[in-house]
Design an enzyme around this catalytic site. Structure first.
Site, PDB file in Angstrom:
ATOM      1  N   GLU A  48      12.250  81.220  23.345  1.00 40.53           N
ATOM      2  CA  GLU A  48      11.556  82.236  24.132  1.00 40.53           C
ATOM      3  C   GLU A  48      11.831  82.031  25.617  1.00 40.53           C
ATOM      4  O   GLU A  48      12.124  80.901  26.056  1.00 40.53           O
ATOM      5  CB  GLU A  48      10.048  82.116  23.858  1.00 40.53           C
ATOM      6  CG  GLU A  48       9.193  83.118  24.623  1.00 40.53           C
ATOM      7  CD  GLU A  48       7.756  83.191  24.113  1.00 40.53           C
ATOM      8  OE1 GLU A  48       7.330  82.307  23.348  1.00 40.53           O
ATOM      9  OE2 GLU A  48       7.066  84.164  24.484  1.00 40.53           O
ATOM     10  N   ASN A  67       5.366  91.192  18.011  1.00 36.98           N
ATOM     11  CA  ASN A  67       5.001  89.779  17.887  1.00 36.98           C
ATOM     12  C   ASN A  67       3.492  89.646  18.100  1.00 36.98           C
ATOM     13  O   ASN A  67       2.958  90.151  19.099  1.00 36.98           O
ATOM     14  CB  ASN A  67       5.717  88.950  18.956  1.00 36.98           C
ATOM     15  CG  ASN A  67       5.168  87.525  19.040  1.00 36.98           C
ATOM     16  OD1 ASN A  67       5.448  86.696  18.178  1.00 36.98           O
ATOM     17  ND2 ASN A  67       4.368  87.246  20.063  1.00 36.98           N
ATOM     18  N   GLU A  68       2.840  89.004  17.184  1.00 37.98           N
ATOM     19  CA  GLU A  68       1.387  88.769  17.290  1.00 37.98           C
ATOM     20  C   GLU A  68       0.698  90.018  17.846  1.00 37.98           C
ATOM     21  O   GLU A  68      -0.048  89.959  18.827  1.00 37.98           O
ATOM     22  CB  GLU A  68       1.095  87.522  18.141  1.00 37.98           C
ATOM     23  CG  GLU A  68       1.670  86.258  17.521  1.00 37.98           C
ATOM     24  CD  GLU A  68       1.183  84.938  18.122  1.00 37.98           C
ATOM     25  OE1 GLU A  68       0.476  84.974  19.148  1.00 37.98           O
ATOM     26  OE2 GLU A  68       1.498  83.889  17.547  1.00 37.98           O
ATOM     27  N   TYR A  89       0.498  77.065  13.921  1.00 40.28           N
ATOM     28  CA  TYR A  89       0.775  75.838  14.678  1.00 40.28           C
ATOM     29  C   TYR A  89      -0.134  74.717  14.199  1.00 40.28           C
ATOM     30  O   TYR A  89      -1.260  74.959  13.766  1.00 40.28           O
ATOM     31  CB  TYR A  89       0.531  76.080  16.170  1.00 40.28           C
ATOM     32  CG  TYR A  89       1.614  76.920  16.819  1.00 40.28           C
ATOM     33  CD1 TYR A  89       2.788  76.326  17.266  1.00 40.28           C
ATOM     34  CD2 TYR A  89       1.480  78.292  16.965  1.00 40.28           C
ATOM     35  CE1 TYR A  89       3.793  77.085  17.856  1.00 40.28           C
ATOM     36  CE2 TYR A  89       2.480  79.057  17.548  1.00 40.28           C
ATOM     37  CZ  TYR A  89       3.639  78.442  17.994  1.00 40.28           C
ATOM     38  OH  TYR A  89       4.632  79.183  18.568  1.00 40.28           O
ATOM     39  N   GLU A 101       6.886  81.129  13.513  1.00 40.95           N
ATOM     40  CA  GLU A 101       6.424  80.217  14.568  1.00 40.95           C
ATOM     41  C   GLU A 101       5.638  79.115  13.886  1.00 40.95           C
ATOM     42  O   GLU A 101       4.582  79.382  13.286  1.00 40.95           O
ATOM     43  CB  GLU A 101       5.556  80.937  15.610  1.00 40.95           C
ATOM     44  CG  GLU A 101       6.362  81.791  16.573  1.00 40.95           C
ATOM     45  CD  GLU A 101       5.539  82.355  17.733  1.00 40.95           C
ATOM     46  OE1 GLU A 101       4.584  81.697  18.177  1.00 40.95           O
ATOM     47  OE2 GLU A 101       5.883  83.466  18.184  1.00 40.95           O
ATOM     48  N   GLN A 109       9.474  75.190  19.745  1.00 37.64           N
ATOM     49  CA  GLN A 109      10.617  76.026  20.039  1.00 37.64           C
ATOM     50  C   GLN A 109      11.850  75.144  20.196  1.00 37.64           C
ATOM     51  O   GLN A 109      11.711  73.938  20.319  1.00 37.64           O
ATOM     52  CB  GLN A 109      10.365  76.838  21.296  1.00 37.64           C
ATOM     53  CG  GLN A 109       9.163  77.778  21.180  1.00 37.64           C
ATOM     54  CD  GLN A 109       9.123  78.817  22.313  1.00 37.64           C
ATOM     55  OE1 GLN A 109       9.984  78.904  23.166  1.00 37.64           O
ATOM     56  NE2 GLN A 109       8.059  79.609  22.307  1.00 37.64           N
TER      57      GLN A 109
HETATM   58  O1  AHR Z   1       5.328  79.726  21.094  1.00 31.65           O
HETATM   59  C1  AHR Z   1       4.445  80.035  22.112  1.00 31.65           C
HETATM   60  C2  AHR Z   1       3.628  81.294  21.835  1.00 31.65           C
HETATM   61  O2  AHR Z   1       2.800  81.096  20.741  1.00 31.65           O
HETATM   62  C3  AHR Z   1       4.407  82.532  21.478  1.00 31.65           C
HETATM   63  O3  AHR Z   1       4.903  83.200  22.578  1.00 31.65           O
HETATM   64  C4  AHR Z   1       3.381  83.363  20.785  1.00 31.65           C
HETATM   65  O4  AHR Z   1       3.928  84.239  19.857  1.00 31.65           O
HETATM   66  C5  AHR Z   1       2.466  82.336  20.153  1.00 31.65           C
HETATM   67  O5  AHR Z   1       1.149  82.601  20.382  1.00 31.65           O
END
Ligand code: AHR
Length: 549
Positions: free
Chosen positions: A71, A218-219, A298, A353, A402
């Site tokens: 990103e 995205n999200e 995450y 992600e 990432q």
């Molecule tokens: O990876 C960081 C961020 O986490 C991304 O931009 C977003 O999609 C997520 O919330």
């Protein structure tokens, strides 16, 4: 005995003293032996028996499960990938040579770009054309810094070509329009001499590009526009209809796969989201389609991310790993919903992600999401890759967050220096699992307990590659005890075996620019006897073994 005598201390003779001291020491020794026996895991007393049935072929472990995410965030792109052609850092057309070489060794299948949250504020036209004419904008999501737009569409596609990966583009559904997205696709993919194709040619690439994967937003439930599932669905149908890939080589075969925004957790809000998209998909009209539903998860434990990426102990090691294993339940939960509406598993669950998200390292812009990467992250990466492999029939793509200098990165850079992280090495060791066929394994290695946290002691997967070679991956989660393991193979006779293991002295061992190989794989010895393969798995380690017949 008079009360007087009973109370009076007897002056003991030296002989009596020596006997008493011997008895006390013997008693203490005995107690220590009893205590050790009670806490020593069974696995030390006997080998863990693991069985692989090579006749029971499972799903293909799609190579796209080993995808990356890059990103416009902190030094993920600028400095991490892009230094510009006049940089003293060795580069090819502005892209770092050291990073390209390191990523080529990972056989990166696809890279997701330009975001993340950045994608829903990205306007592609600002990133094309002569370098000195690029529009300078801001990156309000990530540190509020200047976005020079020097790294745009052509630079990204050049980078992909250099590392040999496929494009996974995220179109701007939040602040863009269907027209903007459709024109980006036309600009990229048409072979016909349209005005946009001619502009692409004038910008240095007359031939159409291939776009393998396309994320539609995205999200969108959060940074992508705070949409309800119903609102997003209405947008998804429009975008899915108009974002056409015109590349003649992607019409019959290798068609571009469209990926819808999916859940960000397991709570009702997220299951409702999955329900809404998949229910609509079940009876969708010809005019819109998707091939994937994204899921973001995450390992963070609590929000905002506050666990340290360096200088932690076994408590945090066990806690983070316990949390990362939630991936299993989450995939199971959303897969079950998908099974209801798509029993043929046409739509992939795309974990685009994932990874550890810790407190930002002090001394950096907190919006740059800079963190170190330790042996714990290597174990964490292997556990997640194993979960994906076990769900390979539904989970056919994933992107770790990432790729460089951000969150759970493969690579850290500092000007001309580069260091490979423990997570990088796990991805490298797992390369043979790309597109290999999953094989079931059975074993019981017991548990590893630290304080109130109990985890499985060992995790393992097996797969067969197209050349018939068998691959085994073991993670010994136990931070303290080695595990002796004996592998029995049904339908496979062992000719030779070799492998590598990744471990280090401490759970928080890291690679630094000064000490870049503190956590690096080294050969592991195996013994084949009586049709079985034995080896020792060091504490807190990841091991990959190749077996030939
Ligand atoms: O990876 C960081 C961020 O986490 C991304 O931009 C977003 O999609 C997520 O919330």
């Amino acid at each position: 005995m008079s009360s007087d005598q009973a109370c009076k201390p007897h002056p003991a003779t030296p002989d009596v003293q020596a006997k008493a001291s011997f008895l006390i020491r013997a008693l203490l020794f005995l107690l220590a032996v009893i205590a050790m026996a009670a806490s020593t895991p069974v696995v030390l007393a006997q080998k863990v028996q693991l069985l692989v049935d090579t006749s029971k072929l499972g799903a293909r472990i799609d190579r796209n499960l080993f995808g990356q995410f890059a990103e416009h965030l902190g030094h993920g792109i600028y400095e991490g990938v892009w230094v510009g052609s006049d940089s003293p850092v060795p580069n090819t057309r502005g892209i770092r040579n050291d990073v390209v070489a390191a990523l080529k060794a990972l056989k990166v299948p696809n890279v997701r770009w330009p975001g993340g949250c950045f994608a829903d504020e990205y306007h592609w036209r600002k990133g094309i054309g002569p370098a000195d004419k690029r529009v300078v904008t801001l990156n309000p999501n990530w540190g509020g810094v200047i976005e020079p737009n020097s790294f745009g569409t052509h630079e990204f596609m050049d980078f992909l070509e250099q590392i040999g990966a496929q494009a996974y583009l995220s179109v701007n559904l939040g602040s863009g329009t269907p027209q903007e997205a459709a024109e980006w696709l036309e600009y990229l993919t048409t072979a016909q001499p349209t005005t946009l194709a001619k502009e692409r040619g004038a910008n240095g690439h007359p031939a159409p590009y291939k776009v393998a994967l396309l994320g539609i937003g995205n999200e969108s439930w959060d940074c992508g526009g705070n949409m309800t599932p119903e609102y997003y669905l209405s947008q998804l149908k429009i975008y899915s209809r108009f974002v056409r890939n015109f590349n003649p080589e992607q019409q019959q075969k290798n068609q571009m796969l469209k990926i819808a925004v999916g859940p960000g957790g397991g709570e009702p809000r997220w299951t409702e989201w999955t329900e809404a998209i998949m229910k609509a998909y079940q009876h969708h009209q010809w005019s819109w389609d998707i091939s994937g539903l994204s899921m973001h998860n995450y390992t963070v434990v609590k929000w905002p991310p506050s666990y340290a990426s360096v200088g932690f102990g076994e408590n945090e090691y066990a806690l983070i790993l316990k949390s990362t294993l939630d991936m299993e339940g989450l995939i199971t939960k959303h897969s079950a919903i998908m099974d209801t509406y798509d029993p043929q598993k046409k739509v992939a669950l795309v974990v685009d992600e994932w990874g550890a998200w810790y407190a930002p390292l002090p001394g950096n812009n907190p919006g740059f999401l800079v963190q170190q990467n330790s042996l714990r992250d290597a174990v964490l990466a292997a556990l997640n890759l194993n979960i994906f492999a076990r769900h390979a029939d539904r989970v056919r793509m994933a992107n770790i967050a990432q790729m460089i200098n951000v969150l759970q990165a493969m690579i850290l850079t500092n000007k001309e220096k580069m260091v490979l992280t423990p997570t990088y090495y796990v991805f490298k060791m797992y390369v043979p699992f790309q597109d290999a066929t999953f094989l079931p394994v059975t074993f019981d290695a017991g548990t590893y307990t630290h304080g109130e946290i109990t985890l499985p002691r060992v995790d393992a997967i097996a797969a067969k590659d197209s050349a018939g070679k068998l691959w085994l991956a073991f993670t010994n989660i136990d931070a303290n005890q080695a595990v002796e393991i004996e592998v029995g193979l049904v339908g496979f006779s062992i000719k030779s075996a070799s492998g590598e293991t990744l471990t280090a002295s401490k759970v928080d061992s890291v690679n630094t620019f000064e000490e870049p190989a503190a956590v690096a794989p080294r050969p592991v010895s195996t013994k084949a006897a009586g049709g079985k393969l034995s080896m020792k798995l060091e504490p807190k380690s990841v091991t990959v073994i190749a077996v030939e017949q």
